[in-house]
Design a protein around this motif. Sequence first.
Motif, mmCIF file in Angstrom:
data_model
loop_
_atom_site.group_PDB
_atom_site.id
_atom_site.type_symbol
_atom_site.label_atom_id
_atom_site.label_comp_id
_atom_site.label_asym_id
_atom_site.label_seq_id
_atom_site.Cartn_x
_atom_site.Cartn_y
_atom_site.Cartn_z
ATOM 1 N N ILE A 4 0.818 -1.213 0.000
ATOM 2 C CA ILE A 4 0.000 0.000 0.000
ATOM 3 C C ILE A 4 0.855 1.268 0.000
ATOM 4 O O ILE A 4 1.824 1.385 0.755
ATOM 5 N N ALA A 5 0.460 2.215 -0.846
ATOM 6 C CA ALA A 5 1.053 3.555 -0.835
ATOM 7 C C ALA A 5 -0.002 4.569 -0.410
ATOM 8 O O ALA A 5 -1.127 4.562 -0.910
ATOM 9 N N PHE A 6 0.360 5.428 0.534
ATOM 10 C CA PHE A 6 -0.442 6.607 0.858
ATOM 11 C C PHE A 6 0.107 7.751 0.010
ATOM 12 O O PHE A 6 1.315 8.037 0.066
ATOM 13 N N ILE A 7 -0.755 8.421 -0.753
ATOM 14 C CA ILE A 7 -0.309 9.553 -1.570
ATOM 15 C C ILE A 7 -1.182 10.776 -1.264
ATOM 16 O O ILE A 7 -2.376 10.651 -1.005
ATOM 17 N N PHE A 8 -0.555 11.945 -1.325
ATOM 18 C CA PHE A 8 -1.197 13.169 -0.840
ATOM 19 C C PHE A 8 -1.121 14.287 -1.878
ATOM 20 O O PHE A 8 -0.068 14.502 -2.485
ATOM 21 N N PRO A 9 -2.237 15.019 -2.077
ATOM 22 C CA PRO A 9 -2.282 16.066 -3.101
ATOM 23 C C PRO A 9 -1.607 17.358 -2.673
ATOM 24 O O PRO A 9 -1.302 17.573 -1.496
ATOM 25 N N GLY A 10 -1.445 18.235 -3.644
ATOM 26 C CA GLY A 10 -0.859 19.540 -3.385
ATOM 27 C C GLY A 10 -1.891 20.647 -3.412
ATOM 28 O O GLY A 10 -3.100 20.414 -3.419
ATOM 29 N N GLN A 11 -1.391 21.858 -3.461
ATOM 30 C CA GLN A 11 -2.251 23.039 -3.445
ATOM 31 C C GLN A 11 -3.114 23.083 -4.704
ATOM 32 O O GLN A 11 -2.691 22.691 -5.788
ATOM 33 N N GLY A 12 -4.323 23.576 -4.559
ATOM 34 C CA GLY A 12 -5.248 23.675 -5.682
ATOM 35 C C GLY A 12 -6.446 22.768 -5.522
ATOM 36 O O GLY A 12 -7.479 22.950 -6.170
ATOM 37 N N ALA A 13 -6.337 21.775 -4.638
ATOM 38 C CA ALA A 13 -7.420 20.803 -4.439
ATOM 39 C C ALA A 13 -8.421 21.265 -3.382
ATOM 40 O O ALA A 13 -9.477 20.658 -3.212
ATOM 41 N N GLN A 14 -8.122 22.343 -2.688
ATOM 42 C CA GLN A 14 -8.919 22.760 -1.527
ATOM 43 C C GLN A 14 -10.338 23.194 -1.909
ATOM 44 O O GLN A 14 -10.587 23.671 -3.004
ATOM 45 N N TYR A 15 -11.255 23.014 -0.955
ATOM 46 C CA TYR A 15 -12.611 23.557 -1.094
ATOM 47 C C TYR A 15 -13.225 23.708 0.293
ATOM 48 O O TYR A 15 -12.845 22.996 1.239
ATOM 49 N N VAL A 16 -14.134 24.645 0.429
ATOM 50 C CA VAL A 16 -14.812 24.864 1.708
ATOM 51 C C VAL A 16 -15.666 23.638 2.027
ATOM 52 O O VAL A 16 -16.442 23.162 1.199
ATOM 53 N N GLY A 17 -15.496 23.104 3.235
ATOM 54 C CA GLY A 17 -16.220 21.911 3.666
ATOM 55 C C GLY A 17 -15.364 20.665 3.715
ATOM 56 O O GLY A 17 -15.806 19.622 4.214
ATOM 57 N N MET A 18 -14.115 20.768 3.240
ATOM 58 C CA MET A 18 -13.280 19.566 3.186
ATOM 59 C C MET A 18 -12.994 19.050 4.595
ATOM 60 O O MET A 18 -12.667 19.807 5.507
ATOM 61 N N GLY A 19 -13.150 17.734 4.760
ATOM 62 C CA GLY A 19 -12.852 17.075 6.026
ATOM 63 C C GLY A 19 -13.959 17.106 7.062
ATOM 64 O O GLY A 19 -13.866 16.422 8.089
ATOM 65 N N LYS A 20 -15.033 17.865 6.805
ATOM 66 C CA LYS A 20 -16.041 18.116 7.846
ATOM 67 C C LYS A 20 -16.717 16.840 8.347
ATOM 68 O O LYS A 20 -16.773 16.588 9.553
ATOM 69 N N ASP A 21 -17.233 16.009 7.436
ATOM 70 C CA ASP A 21 -17.974 14.831 7.901
ATOM 71 C C ASP A 21 -17.066 13.785 8.528
ATOM 72 O O ASP A 21 -17.484 13.027 9.407
ATOM 73 N N ASN A 61 -2.765 29.984 3.963
ATOM 74 C CA ASN A 61 -3.851 29.270 4.628
ATOM 75 C C ASN A 61 -4.148 27.938 3.951
ATOM 76 O O ASN A 61 -4.452 26.940 4.616
ATOM 77 N N THR A 62 -4.076 27.938 2.631
ATOM 78 C CA THR A 62 -4.374 26.725 1.858
ATOM 79 C C THR A 62 -3.477 25.563 2.266
ATOM 80 O O THR A 62 -3.940 24.435 2.461
ATOM 81 N N GLN A 63 -2.182 25.851 2.383
ATOM 82 C CA GLN A 63 -1.230 24.757 2.598
ATOM 83 C C GLN A 63 -1.454 24.054 3.944
ATOM 84 O O GLN A 63 -1.568 22.821 3.977
ATOM 85 N N PRO A 64 -1.559 24.774 5.067
ATOM 86 C CA PRO A 64 -1.848 24.054 6.316
ATOM 87 C C PRO A 64 -3.231 23.421 6.333
ATOM 88 O O PRO A 64 -3.429 22.370 6.966
ATOM 89 N N ALA A 65 -4.210 24.010 5.634
ATOM 90 C CA ALA A 65 -5.557 23.443 5.609
ATOM 91 C C ALA A 65 -5.584 22.094 4.898
ATOM 92 O O ALA A 65 -6.188 21.120 5.384
ATOM 93 N N ILE A 66 -4.925 22.004 3.755
ATOM 94 C CA ILE A 66 -4.875 20.736 3.022
ATOM 95 C C ILE A 66 -4.083 19.700 3.811
ATOM 96 O O ILE A 66 -4.498 18.539 3.932
ATOM 97 N N LEU A 67 -2.944 20.113 4.372
ATOM 98 C CA LEU A 67 -2.135 19.178 5.157
ATOM 99 C C LEU A 67 -2.944 18.610 6.322
ATOM 100 O O LEU A 67 -2.907 17.397 6.585
ATOM 101 N N THR A 68 -3.686 19.461 7.003
ATOM 102 C CA THR A 68 -4.497 19.009 8.142
ATOM 103 C C THR A 68 -5.540 17.994 7.703
ATOM 104 O O THR A 68 -5.720 16.946 8.348
#
Length: 313
Positions: A4-21, A61-68
């Motif tokens: 298994i590989a865990f892979i993570f996106p970069g900046q540009g993928a963000q949107y309001v509501g991400m991670g909420k549920d 703001n985007t970068q720490p938000a996506i990382l989180t």
Amino acid sequence: MRRIAFIFPGQGAQYVGMGKDIVEKYEIAADIFTKASNAVGYDMKKLCFEGPEEELIKTENTQPAILTTCIAIAKVLEDKGIKADVSAGLSLGEYAALVVSGALSFEDAVALVKKRGRYMQEAVPIGKGAMAAILGMERNTLLQVLKQVQSEGIVEAANFNSPGQIVISGEVKAVEKACEAAKEAGALKAVLLPVSAPFHCSMLIPAGEKLAGDLDRITINELHIPVIANVNADYYQNKCQVNELLIKQVSHSVLWEDTMLRMLEDGVNTFIEMGPGKSLNQFLKKILKKSKHNAEVYSIEDGESLETVLNSL
């Protein structure tokens, strides 16, 4: 045997509501958002879940938000017994991979990428730099095109994402000229991107120099899970490489296609993209189609997709 590989996106993928549920359902994910808020000094849940969008899209703001969001998802998987055998992330996503590996603490990483975002934005005045996606052109052909237009100014390959999708970066006039030249040389499309700075080119060297001072002040640990770096598509050999490769990454090309091929050649047969969007999933499917490899590819960005992966694995 599943690898298994865990892979993570970069900046540009963000949107309001991400991670909420996911945060609402899993306490371990909520804890990550709380740690992020303490590390960056503002309410990360509010930023990610409520916005406003004009705040979320600011690079620092985007970068720490996506990382989180990425690490919150990863922690749920790990808590459920799904572990990575190897990891990588595109640009910003490499920090998530290094957190998963144990090289960086989450608190250090999220504070670091906030500064990284600010340094990247400050390195080039707004309006001086640009980026563009070149579609349907082979790598070597595009590199020749870039050489031909160098007299117009700085323009370099920023991201080798997948077969037929390469992003270029540099000074506005040079990028625009490269787009014209690429289309004349046979590219299917050349599309200017709505970005605030010319990421992953030599114009960002000052940002890497500022980042170096912050990296020197944090603790880097040995990697417990192999991570492949963007700048050379090779594994980190030890913790001593972390500072050097993260500094270079700011102003060097992201070798994402090469990174995925390296994983496939090393026997990875299950890829789990985690974080907002499905861009890495799309890149990987193009890479698989062109290569002789097979793999299962999953994306997790919300509660439904998380449950799908948990039930599948």
